[in-house]
Structure formats: C-alpha cells, structure tokens
Design a protein around this motif. Structure first.
Motif, mmCIF file in Angstrom:
data_model
loop_
_atom_site.group_PDB
_atom_site.id
_atom_site.type_symbol
_atom_site.label_atom_id
_atom_site.label_comp_id
_atom_site.label_asym_id
_atom_site.label_seq_id
_atom_site.Cartn_x
_atom_site.Cartn_y
_atom_site.Cartn_z
ATOM 1 N N PHE A 17 -59.881 3.049 -4.396
ATOM 2 C CA PHE A 17 -59.271 4.054 -5.262
ATOM 3 C C PHE A 17 -59.655 3.853 -6.712
ATOM 4 N N SER A 18 -59.982 2.631 -7.098
ATOM 5 C CA SER A 18 -60.337 2.432 -8.499
ATOM 6 C C SER A 18 -61.825 2.164 -8.684
ATOM 7 N N SER A 19 -62.576 2.030 -7.593
ATOM 8 C CA SER A 19 -63.996 1.725 -7.783
ATOM 9 C C SER A 19 -64.857 2.989 -7.857
ATOM 10 N N LEU A 20 -64.218 4.164 -7.739
ATOM 11 C CA LEU A 20 -64.956 5.412 -7.927
ATOM 12 C C LEU A 20 -64.368 6.139 -9.131
ATOM 13 N N ASN A 21 -65.252 6.579 -10.027
ATOM 14 C CA ASN A 21 -64.788 7.320 -11.197
ATOM 15 C C ASN A 21 -64.113 8.612 -10.739
ATOM 16 N N PRO A 22 -62.812 8.787 -11.072
ATOM 17 C CA PRO A 22 -62.079 9.944 -10.551
ATOM 18 C C PRO A 22 -62.644 11.277 -11.014
ATOM 19 N N ARG A 23 -63.472 11.284 -12.049
ATOM 20 C CA ARG A 23 -63.970 12.549 -12.573
ATOM 21 C C ARG A 23 -65.358 12.927 -12.063
ATOM 22 N N LEU A 24 -65.990 12.058 -11.292
ATOM 23 C CA LEU A 24 -67.331 12.365 -10.815
ATOM 24 C C LEU A 24 -67.282 12.811 -9.362
ATOM 25 N N SER A 25 -67.964 13.894 -9.043
ATOM 26 C CA SER A 25 -68.050 14.331 -7.652
ATOM 27 C C SER A 25 -68.895 13.322 -6.880
ATOM 28 N N VAL A 26 -68.793 13.380 -5.553
ATOM 29 C CA VAL A 26 -69.553 12.451 -4.724
ATOM 30 C C VAL A 26 -71.049 12.578 -5.019
ATOM 31 N N ARG A 27 -71.503 13.813 -5.227
ATOM 32 C CA ARG A 27 -72.927 14.016 -5.533
ATOM 33 C C ARG A 27 -73.303 13.272 -6.812
ATOM 34 N N ASP A 28 -72.513 13.463 -7.874
ATOM 35 C CA ASP A 28 -72.821 12.804 -9.153
ATOM 36 C C ASP A 28 -72.777 11.295 -9.016
ATOM 37 N N CYS A 29 -71.789 10.844 -8.232
ATOM 38 C CA CYS A 29 -71.610 9.403 -8.044
ATOM 39 C C CYS A 29 -72.828 8.790 -7.358
ATOM 40 N N LEU A 30 -73.363 9.483 -6.350
ATOM 41 C CA LEU A 30 -74.514 8.953 -5.620
ATOM 42 C C LEU A 30 -75.813 9.182 -6.381
ATOM 43 N N ALA A 31 -75.822 10.231 -7.222
ATOM 44 C CA ALA A 31 -77.045 10.519 -7.980
ATOM 45 C C ALA A 31 -77.258 9.472 -9.074
ATOM 46 N N GLU A 32 -76.170 8.835 -9.498
ATOM 47 C CA GLU A 32 -76.273 7.912 -10.632
ATOM 48 C C GLU A 32 -77.231 6.747 -10.372
ATOM 49 N N PRO A 33 -77.034 5.969 -9.272
ATOM 50 C CA PRO A 33 -78.017 4.898 -9.039
ATOM 51 C C PRO A 33 -79.427 5.426 -8.826
ATOM 52 N N LEU A 34 -79.565 6.599 -8.200
ATOM 53 C CA LEU A 34 -80.895 7.167 -7.988
ATOM 54 C C LEU A 34 -81.563 7.448 -9.332
ATOM 55 N N ALA A 35 -80.804 8.018 -10.259
ATOM 56 C CA ALA A 35 -81.362 8.322 -11.580
ATOM 57 C C ALA A 35 -81.641 7.038 -12.349
ATOM 58 N N ASN A 36 -80.721 6.068 -12.236
ATOM 59 C CA ASN A 36 -80.872 4.827 -12.998
ATOM 60 C C ASN A 36 -82.154 4.090 -12.642
ATOM 61 N N VAL A 88 -60.338 2.481 -24.292
ATOM 62 C CA VAL A 88 -61.636 1.898 -23.924
ATOM 63 C C VAL A 88 -61.442 0.511 -23.309
ATOM 64 N N LEU A 89 -60.579 -0.289 -23.938
ATOM 65 C CA LEU A 89 -60.376 -1.644 -23.415
ATOM 66 C C LEU A 89 -59.820 -1.603 -21.995
ATOM 67 N N SER A 90 -58.895 -0.669 -21.720
ATOM 68 C CA SER A 90 -58.345 -0.626 -20.372
ATOM 69 C C SER A 90 -59.355 -0.030 -19.393
ATOM 70 N N LEU A 91 -60.185 0.912 -19.865
ATOM 71 C CA LEU A 91 -61.206 1.486 -18.977
ATOM 72 C C LEU A 91 -62.261 0.441 -18.612
ATOM 73 N N ARG A 92 -62.583 -0.420 -19.600
ATOM 74 C CA ARG A 92 -63.609 -1.436 -19.332
ATOM 75 C C ARG A 92 -63.250 -2.311 -18.152
ATOM 76 N N GLU A 93 -61.967 -2.471 -17.900
ATOM 77 C CA GLU A 93 -61.533 -3.324 -16.790
ATOM 78 C C GLU A 93 -61.509 -2.569 -15.464
#
Lengths: 327, 296
Positions: free
Chosen positions: A104-123, B178-183
């Motif tokens: 629940f916290s390891s995925l950015n809540p604002r990014l769609s699954v597509r954006d999330c997976l596209a990120e490493p590909l772009a990087n 920012v500090l809380s997001l960094r974690e």
C-alpha cells in the motif's frame, strides 16, 4: 575456472549512528549488520530469516545501494559495487530490483499502473517509442497475471495481492538478474501469500531470476527457497541448504525458530522451545556469542568467545556446541 | 513447493471503474467549497465590474454632501469628504483581491522552492530553517509594518511586505511534507528502479505537496487580506489616494459612533471575502485529504 557467484557479500558492516545531545554528537550506534557474508548463484533463492530487528532489511537495502555500508564488500557478477558513485550505482540497479513489504505504501498513489511500470523502462531507456513501451507494459502485466485493463487504474483500486503483483511487475521491468523480496508476502492474507509465492517461483523458473527472500516466516520460506540463512542481531548464525537446515538445525536459535513454525496437524508431538525474553538491543549486543543471553544450552565459553560460522560443506553454523564431545 | 499447487486461484477481480463525479456532484458533496467559491466569485465580479455597478468616481470630493446616511442616491452613504462610500467599497475590492491572490501565489511559489531545497538538500536544511525561524519569530504584522516603513506606500510594496512575512509558513510546511514523503517506500522504490533526482522531485514529491500547499495558500490569501486592511488602517499600507477597505475604515474610525455605516460596509465586505476564502480552504483541506482516496 569457476564463474563468480551472481552476488557475493563479504564481511558486510552497517552501523546506524544515533545522534543526540545539544550539538548532535554521536550518542550511540546500532549495529544493524555486523560482519555478515553470503553468496548467491544465478537462478537461486536464498532466504534470509530472523526476527524483527535482526538487520535483514538493512542487508537488502545495502546491497541495492539505498544505504551505504560502513564496511565489507559487495560483489555483483565479479565486480565490486559497494563503493560505486551514485550514477554508476543507478545504472547497476537495472540488474537488481526490490519488492517491498507493504504494497500500500510502495506504490505512488497518484501514478497509474501504466505510469508506474513505464518509469523503470524510461529510466533505463528500455523501450523506444510509445508502441514498444505499451507492449512491454502489457507483457509485464501478463507475467504477473494481471488483466491488461489494469494499466489505466490507480493503485487504490486494487487489493493488496494485486498491488504486490504490480510491485513485482515494476521490479521485473528492467529485466533484472536479482530481485530482493523484502518481506514481500508478510503483509498479505494466507491465500494471497500462496499465490504470490507461486508467482515468484514460476517467474524464477521462467526467467532464471535469483531471489534474495527476506522474511521472518520460516513456513513461507520453506516452499520457495533453495538455501536458508538465519540471522540474529546482525549476523548469520546458520546457513545451509533448505532440507539440511530444516531437518538438522545446527544452531539453537534455528532450532527454536523451527519449533515455532505452526503445524497443520494439532496431534503432532514435538518439543516446543520458547526463548526467554526479547532480542537484545543491537545498540549494545551481548559479549561473546550474541545469542548466549537466550540460549537454552549456554555454557561458559559462549559468554566470552564469539563463535565463527563453520561446519562441514555448505551447511555451516556459528555455535560452540559443535566442539563439545558428543554434540 | 508442491503444497501450494492447490492454492486457491482466486479470480483476479479488478473492480469496475467508478464513474468520475461530475462538477455538480463534487460541489454537492463539498458544500463548503461551493459556498466559498460563490463568495469569492461574487467578489471577483464586483472587482472586475466595479465601474459598471452604478458607481461614481471613488475619489471625487463633494464637501457639500458629506456624511450623508445611506439613501437611494448614496447606497452606503458618504464619508467626511463627501465621497461615495458605495463606490469606494466596490473599488476597494480590487485592492483586497489583488493583495490576497498575489501574496498567496508568490508566497506559495517561493515557499515551495525554499521548502523543497531544505527538505532535499540536507546540509542546507539547518541554515534555511534557522532563517525561516528567525522570520517567524517576528509577528507578521510587525514585520510587514517594519518593511513598509522602509519603502513608499503602494499596493506593490504591500504585497512584497506581506509575502516576506508569509513565506516561512509555506517553507516550513513543504519541508515537513518533503521529509515525510522521503521516508515513503514508494520514493525508495522509485530510486531503486533508477529514477534520477530531478524526475523524482517532479513526479513523486511535487504532486504530493500540491494538496497541502493549495490549502495553505487559501489561508495565506485570507490572512493577507486582513493584514492589508490592518496596514492601511494604521496608515502603513495602501496610500490614501487608493480606496481600500482598510483606508475607508481608518477614515471612518473617528466618526464611527455617529456614522457607523462608513466603517460597517467595508468591514462586512472584508468579512464576507475572508469567510469565502476560508470556506474554500476548509473544503479543500477535507476534499484533498489523502486518506479519502478521492479522484478529483
């Protein structure tokens, strides 16, 4: 000549400094990882088990270069990586990925699954053009057995297990050789846990991935792993092939952990070893063998001399008991 | 591994996508935002259409007609120099809105920049934050008065003075976010999958600061309008040639016991505007609460 192992960790040390006082002086140090070593072959699974506070996660994050080690060496495919610059380390992350515990916290809540997976590909510049990127994203969703329609959704629209699949897909995106699963199934329900474990096992067979599986749960590890390393207070106390460790544990701590694994049959008789007290603070680990404060077999030598990791062949343990006659 | 062969193959149910709420539904769900927007919209209309709302020249003196009570000809009455209070209050709306919005925007943008640097560049944190603490230790009204004392009274200088006193609040807020997001594990996950720092800030940090930032900006907007009125009231703000609510009240102050209408009307306008901005801020705070995973 032997090929070097995919990953080799030698005498790894990571101490976290505790700052305190008016001028921010060093008030103490947490010995999260202290003189730890192991090797991991291609396509192999090594499980790092231990209770909370034993330094398991620190090992994983140090290997990835998310935190800097204070000592020791980390080798990837015969090249030393623990002292690389940030830019070189970034490039190497294409070969090593991580799946975190909390989906629940390891995925950015604002990014769609597509954006999330596209990120490493772009990087890592892994997909040229929109069409190829789209194809790669669909391939990844297929690999983790999520419907392709999932690409447009946001993380909060998924269940915990589905989110963990997204996290695994993100880790697979750069086509790594090694995935570190940091308690990757600990936060999931039992049935979902089994699905994710099966998925990881299938992916390993299919892609020849090496897995470093960090967990506190021996029962879940048993079905997935080739080898097990048991950690206690920042050190490995026993390491060996799965069957050997499970059937003939050499270290009293491993024995105690194994006796805590739940059995499906309540009638089964076995000796339950309950350890007294909590894990000592890594700020101030015990002298001698670090386990001596809780060991049921403790004797004088344990209190003064730290045992080295030793034993026949690939199954090694750090305990003075092996030197006693009749042990 | 065989034990898990029989693991239940639960159907991969991906829930049906919820329909996006329409604008009307969103407003119905957040009545405070609606009320705030209506009030602010009303004031904006008044500010823009001031010349066409039956006003006369707000600075035209007419000593023969001074201190008239509200009537059909002079809706809000006239002041001690015979100027039409209705026209003055309507034109004064422009000053308040310009100051409020300009300060909110400037303080938000500058504070965001400072907060991001302090939160991301570790060695600069202590330095920047001590400066911000220093600024914050001076009450913002006093700081604004001191800054105004250094310069000539003009709307631009009022904006600058109030902005400087509001920046530390934004910077502190953003640094904390920012500090809380960094974690957050997803930040570490992004680093682990090779994201470079500029992209990390743009994609993962910045969007998550916008919700608290916009809430803070509305409160700053309201507080800037009040500060502007106070500065003008004590003669340290907008020059007397420009009608602003603070000026009108300052000029009506001496007579408020016999002619309360001169102070009453600008005060009501200030109250309604600040109320509108604060309602919007409260509504935004609730609507943008990340714990309610609500798609805007």
């Amino acid at each position: 000549m032997n090929k070097p192992p995919l990953l080799e960790v030698n005498r790894l040390v990571k101490h976290f400094l505790i700052r305190g006082g008016l001028l921010g002086g060093i008030a103490g140090r947490v010995r999260a990882v202290d003189d730890l070593g192991f090797a991991l072959e291609r396509g192999e699974t090594l499980s790092l088990v231990g209770e909370s506070g034993s330094g398991k996660s620190t090992v994983g994050r140090t290997i990835l270069g998310l935190i800097r080690p204070d000592g020791g060496e980390i080798w990837l495919d015969g090249a030393r990586i623990d002292q690389l610059s940030r830019a070189r380390m970034r490039a190497l992350r294409q070969r090593m990925q991580i799946v975190f515990q909390d989906p629940f916290s390891s995925l950015n809540p604002r990014l769609s699954v597509r954006d999330c997976l596209a990120e490493p590909l772009a990087n890592f510049g892994l997909a040229r053009g929109k069409a190829e990127r789209e194809r790669r994203i669909f391939d990844l969703l297929d690999q983790v057995m999520l419907p392709r329609a999932a690409a447009d959704r946001l993380p909060h629209e998924f269940s915990g297990g589905q989110r963990q699949r997204i996290a695994i897909a993100r880790a697979l995106a750069p086509r790594p050789d090694l995935i570190i699963c940091d308690e990757a199934v600990s936060a999931l329900d039992v049935s979902v846990k089994a699905q994710i474990i099966n998925l990881l096992a299938d992916l390993q067979k299919e892609l020849g991935l090496a897995l470093l599986f960090i967990s506190h749960d021996l029962a879940i590890v048993e079905h997935l792993t080739h080898r097990i390393a048991v950690m206690y207070l920042g050190q490995i106390v026993e390491i060996g092939p799965r069957d050997a460790v499970f059937s003939r544990p050499q270290h009293p701590y491993t024995e105690a952990l194994l006796s805590a694994v739940p059995m499906p049959d309540p009638e089964t008789k076995r000796r339950r070893i309950v350890l007294a007290g909590d894990i000592p603070s890594p700020r101030n680990p015990p002298q001698g063998c670090r386990f001596h404060t809780r060991c049921p077999y403790v004797f004088d030598r344990c209190r003064v001399e730290a045992p080295a990791l030793r034993g026949p062949g690939t199954h090694r343990a750090a305990c003075h008991l092996d030197a006693l006659p009749g042990a | 591994m065989s034990d898990f062969a029989a693991a239940p193959a639960l159907p991969e149910i991906v829930p049906e996508r919820r329909k996006h709420g329409t604008f009307v539904r969103f407003m119905l769900r957040h009545p405070t935002i609606f009320a705030g927007l209506v009030l602010i919209g009303l004031m904006l209309m008044i500010a823009m259409l001031a010349p066409y709302l039956g006003t006369t020249d707000p600075t035209a003196l007419a000593p023969a007609r001074r201190l008239r009570p509200p009537s059909a000809a002079y809706w809000f009455g006239t002041d001690m120099l015979g100027r039409d209070v209705y026209s003055r209050v309507l034109y004064g709306t422009r000053v308040s809105l310009v100051v409020g919005f300009a300060v909110a925007l400037l303080a938000a943008v500058i504070g965001l920049g400072i907060g991001l640097v302090a939160g991301f560049v570790r060695w600069s944190d202590a330095l920047i934050m001590r400066i911000m603490d220093g600024l914050m230790s001076i009450p913002s009204i006093l700081l604004a008065i001191a800054l105004m004392a250094l310069t000539r009274g003009s709307v631009r200088n009022v904006v600058i003075a109030i902005t400087i006193s509001e920046i530390p609040r934004v910077a502190r807020l953003i640094r904390g976010v920012v500090l809380s997001l960094r974690e957050q594990p997803y930040i570490e996950a992004a680093i682990a999958c090779g994201t470079r720092t500029p992209r990390l800030i743009l994609r993962h940090i910045l969007p998550n600061t916008l919700a608290p930032l916009s809430v803070q900006a509305t409160y700053i907007c309201a507080s800037a309008m009040i500060t502007e009125a106070i500065l003008s009231f004590i003669g340290a703000g907008t020059p007397p040639t420009v009608p602003s609510w603070g000026n009108i009240m300052a000029e009506g102050r001496a007579l408020w016991q016999i002619k309360p209408s001169i102070v009453f009307f600008p005060a009501i306008f200030l109250l309604l505007t600040v109320l509108g901005v604060n309602l919007l801020g409260d509504g935004l705070r609730d609507a943008l609460d990340p714990r309610r995973a609500l798609r805007l």
